[in-house]
Each structure stands twice: as C-alpha cells, then as structure tokens.
Scaffold this active site. Structure first.
Site, short mmCIF file in Angstrom:
data_model
loop_
_atom_site.label_atom_id
_atom_site.label_comp_id
_atom_site.label_asym_id
_atom_site.label_seq_id
_atom_site.Cartn_x
_atom_site.Cartn_y
_atom_site.Cartn_z
N LYS A 63 40.25 17.46 -56.14
CA LYS A 63 40.06 16.64 -54.93
C LYS A 63 41.37 16.25 -54.24
CE LYS A 63 36.51 16.76 -54.31
NZ LYS A 63 35.86 18.09 -54.05
N THR A 66 42.48 21.14 -52.32
CA THR A 66 42.48 22.53 -52.81
C THR A 66 41.68 23.44 -51.88
OG1 THR A 66 42.22 21.41 -54.94
CG2 THR A 66 42.33 23.82 -54.98
N THR A 67 40.53 22.95 -51.40
CA THR A 67 39.66 23.81 -50.57
C THR A 67 40.39 24.22 -49.28
OG1 THR A 67 37.80 22.58 -51.46
CG2 THR A 67 37.34 23.97 -49.57
N TRP A 68 41.15 23.29 -48.74
CA TRP A 68 41.94 23.59 -47.54
C TRP A 68 42.90 24.75 -47.84
CZ3 TRP A 68 44.95 19.04 -44.72
CH2 TRP A 68 45.17 19.40 -43.40
N HIS A 128 43.12 24.91 -62.10
CA HIS A 128 43.40 23.48 -62.20
C HIS A 128 44.24 23.18 -63.44
CE1 HIS A 128 40.96 22.15 -58.86
NE2 HIS A 128 39.86 22.71 -59.33
N ARG A 150 47.87 14.90 -53.62
CA ARG A 150 47.41 13.92 -52.64
C ARG A 150 47.62 12.52 -53.19
NH1 ARG A 150 41.10 13.77 -50.43
NH2 ARG A 150 41.57 12.55 -48.56
N ARG A 280 34.26 16.72 -46.56
CA ARG A 280 33.76 15.38 -46.26
C ARG A 280 34.51 14.83 -45.08
NH1 ARG A 280 33.51 10.26 -48.16
NH2 ARG A 280 35.64 10.46 -48.92
N GLY A 282 38.09 13.76 -45.09
CA GLY A 282 39.50 14.15 -45.06
C GLY A 282 40.41 13.12 -44.43
P1 A3P Z 1 37.60 13.60 -48.79
O1 A3P Z 1 36.61 13.47 -49.90
O2 A3P Z 1 38.58 12.47 -48.76
O3 A3P Z 1 36.97 13.81 -47.46
P2 A3P Z 1 39.40 19.55 -52.96
O4 A3P Z 1 39.26 20.63 -51.99
O5 A3P Z 1 40.64 19.62 -53.79
O6 A3P Z 1 38.17 19.40 -53.76
O7 A3P Z 1 39.60 18.20 -52.09
C1 A3P Z 1 38.52 17.71 -51.34
C2 A3P Z 1 39.05 16.88 -50.20
O8 A3P Z 1 39.64 17.75 -49.23
C3 A3P Z 1 37.91 16.16 -49.49
O9 A3P Z 1 38.48 14.92 -49.03
C4 A3P Z 1 37.57 17.10 -48.34
O10 A3P Z 1 36.93 16.46 -47.25
C5 A3P Z 1 38.97 17.60 -47.98
N1 A3P Z 1 38.96 18.90 -47.29
C6 A3P Z 1 38.19 19.98 -47.56
N2 A3P Z 1 38.47 20.98 -46.71
C7 A3P Z 1 39.42 20.52 -45.86
C8 A3P Z 1 40.09 21.09 -44.74
N3 A3P Z 1 39.82 22.31 -44.31
N4 A3P Z 1 41.01 20.32 -44.10
C9 A3P Z 1 41.29 19.06 -44.52
N5 A3P Z 1 40.68 18.47 -45.58
C10 A3P Z 1 39.75 19.19 -46.25
#
Ligand code: A3P
Length: 294
Positions: A63, A66-68, A128, A150, A280, A282
């Site tokens: 969290k 990573t997805t970004w 991870h 983060r 979510r 972000g």
């Molecule tokens: P929030 O829960 O604060 O919204 P991970 O990808 O490591 O699981 O982290 C998830 C967090 O990254 C979430 O934050 C999610 O909304 C945010 N996130 C996912 N895709 C994103 C993107 N393309 N740009 C910015 N934030 C992103």
C-alpha cells in the site's frame, strides 16, 4: 508441491512466531511477517530466482503506491507506452498486476522451479520481499531495483481500507482500527515491519544509487513528470520529447486507471481480490486527518 515438502513446510511454519492480522495469522520468517500461503513461494523465490543483468525488479512494502509503479514501469519499458495511439495501450486490457508479475504471488506460487526461459527480455518482476530476503542474484547481478515507499500513516490508512474490503468480501467483520494501529506500530503486518523494510532499501540505495532507485509516493504526487523522467533515465529509457512523459503520466494516472472497465469489474486470479480495491483516493496526508475512514 510434493506431500513430504508440504509436511516439512507445515512443521517449519508451526515453529515460527505467529500473530493475528485481519482475521488470519501472520508468521515471522527471518524478521518479516508473512501470510502462510506467501511464505513457501517467498522461500522458493528467495533461494531459486536467477536474475539477469537487464531485469527490472519493482520492490515495496504494501500500500505504498506499488500499483502506480506497476503501471509506470511497463509503460516506460514498452515502446508502445510512448506512442500517440492510445488504443495500443496494454493498460486498457490489463490491470497493472498482470503487466509485471510478482515473484511470490504469481511466479513461484505453484512451482518452486518455474520455467522462465520463454520470457522476453528485459524481464519485469515485482516483489514485496525485504532487502535482506531478496534472492542473492538480484543483489549481485546488474539488474535494476525500483523501490517505492510512502508516509507510514498514509500507508497504514490505505492498508486498513484495502484489508477490510478484502475480508468483507469473504464475510469477515472489519478489524477495528485501534487494534490494526497497534499491530502496525509493532511492525506486524504483511511484509513488515514497515520501517525495517524501508530502511533496508534506503541504506542500500545510498551505497548503490545506480542499482536502486528509491522513490516516494509523495514526490510522485507532487511532481509526477519530473519523477517519471528521472525513473526513465535510471531505467536507461530517457524520453526524447515532453509529450512522451505527459503521455506516460496520463496513461498511468489514478483517475484514468480507476475508471477503466477492466479495473472496475475484474478480479485478480491469483489473490481473488477485486481489481477495484487497488485504486482508491490516493491522497497525501490522509493519515494525519481525523476522518481516516472516508
Ligand atoms: P489510498 O488507499 O490512499 O487511496 P499499492 O498499490 O501499493 O497497493 O498502494 C495503494 C495506494 O495507491 C492506494 O492509496 C491507491 O489509491 C493508490 N494508487 C493506486 N493506483 C494509483 C495511481 N495510478 N496513482 C496514484 N495513486 C494510486
């Protein structure tokens, strides 16, 4: 896995320190916390994965954005990521989880010795695993590591939302935030302790900045173009035109990805988690406000 290996693993797991976490148990292996189903694949990847010099490995605790990065790295590395034709963008048909396979969740999840000979180079992987647990070949080969972290309070809040959504889909009651907070503070959460995870990569990135690109979610939010440019240079794929960077930033933006059909309705086949939970709000600084559960 053969039954004798399963027995040995169960015996090992039973000896490891254990703590409850979101309705299940976490086990501490070599200083870091794991769900049992990730433990065997992490052990296999840690001992068996052979990195190549041109591999790119995305690493993170959970969290932290990573997805970004799962969207950005393939978009930088794949020549179609910079073209004008949006219809060729792989993100239209694939959640970022599918574009950069996870060593422990995908690659080593069913076979401790998977055949990776058909993978086209440069190969992209994510994990991870904390720095000390990384396969030796990742540390010693010429492959590049990108680490994203983060603010811990924002990471904690994001984890609460994600995990409570995941367990709600399985009919499990949400874990009270006060208990989750205490657990996070003690370092008990998957892939944690958070601070040890971050420090391992941070210290190594200071020693070898050409090997590890240490990135922060907050910097990405503040200056996505600047950070993506730096990352592309680190990966040996600098941009020629400003429009190319803008294209990558837009294609990988939360607003765009969140609204793609695939990400609204798909389900991760390895984890059984709805893809929508990965996107979510972000927001930077959400962990410092009083309205945490929005
Ligand atoms: P929030 O829960 O604060 O919204 P991970 O990808 O490591 O699981 O982290 C998830 C967090 O990254 C979430 O934050 C999610 O909304 C945010 N996130 C996912 N895709 C994103 C993107 N393309 N740009 C910015 N934030 C992103």
């Amino acid at each position: 896995m053969e039954s004798s290996s399963v027995d040995k693993l169960s015996a090992l797991i039973n000896e490891l320190p254990k703590q409850p976490w979101y309705g299940a148990d976490l086990y501490n292996w070599k200083g870091f916390w794991y769900r049992p189903h990730h433990l065997s694949s992490t052990m296999a990847a840690s001992s068996n994965f052979q990195a190549k010099d041109d591999d790119v490995i995305l690493t993170s605790s959970m969290k932290t954005g990573t997805t970004w990065m799962k969207a950005i790295i393939p978009t930088i590395m794949n020549p179609v990521g910079r073209t004008d034709d949006d219809s060729l963008d792989p993100l239209l048909k694939h959640h970022p989880n599918e574009l950069i396979p996870s060593l422990e969740i995908q690659v080593y999840s069913v076979n401790p010795h998977p055949d990776l000979s058909n993978m086209v180079s440069p190969r992209l992987f994510r994990t991870h695993m904390a720095y000390p647990l990384l396969p030796e070949s990742i540390k010693t080969s010429g492959c590049k590591i990108v680490y994203i972290t983060r603010d811990p309070k924002d990471t904690f809040v994001s984890t609460c939302h994600f995990m409570n959504s995941v367990i709600a889909a399985r009919g499990v009651e949400p874990w009270p935030m006060s208990e989750a907070f205490e657990s996070f503070g003690k370092g008990v959460h998957t892939f944690g302790p958070f601070h040890d995870h971050v420090l391992g990569y941070w210290k190594e990135s200071l020693k070898r900045p050409e090997k590890i690109c240490f990135m922060r979610y907050e910097d990405m939010k503040k200056d996505p173009k600047g950070e993506v440019k730096k990352l592309a240079c680190f990966l040996g794929r600098p941009f020629e035109k400003d429009q190319e960077v803008e294209k990558v930033v837009w294609r990988c933006s939360l607003e765009r990805l969140k609204n793609l059909k695939m990400n609204q309705h798909g389900v991760d086949p390895w984890l059984g988690i709805d893809y929508k939970h990965y996107f979510r709000r972000g927001i930077v600084g959400i962990g410092r406000t009083t309205s945490l559960m929005r």
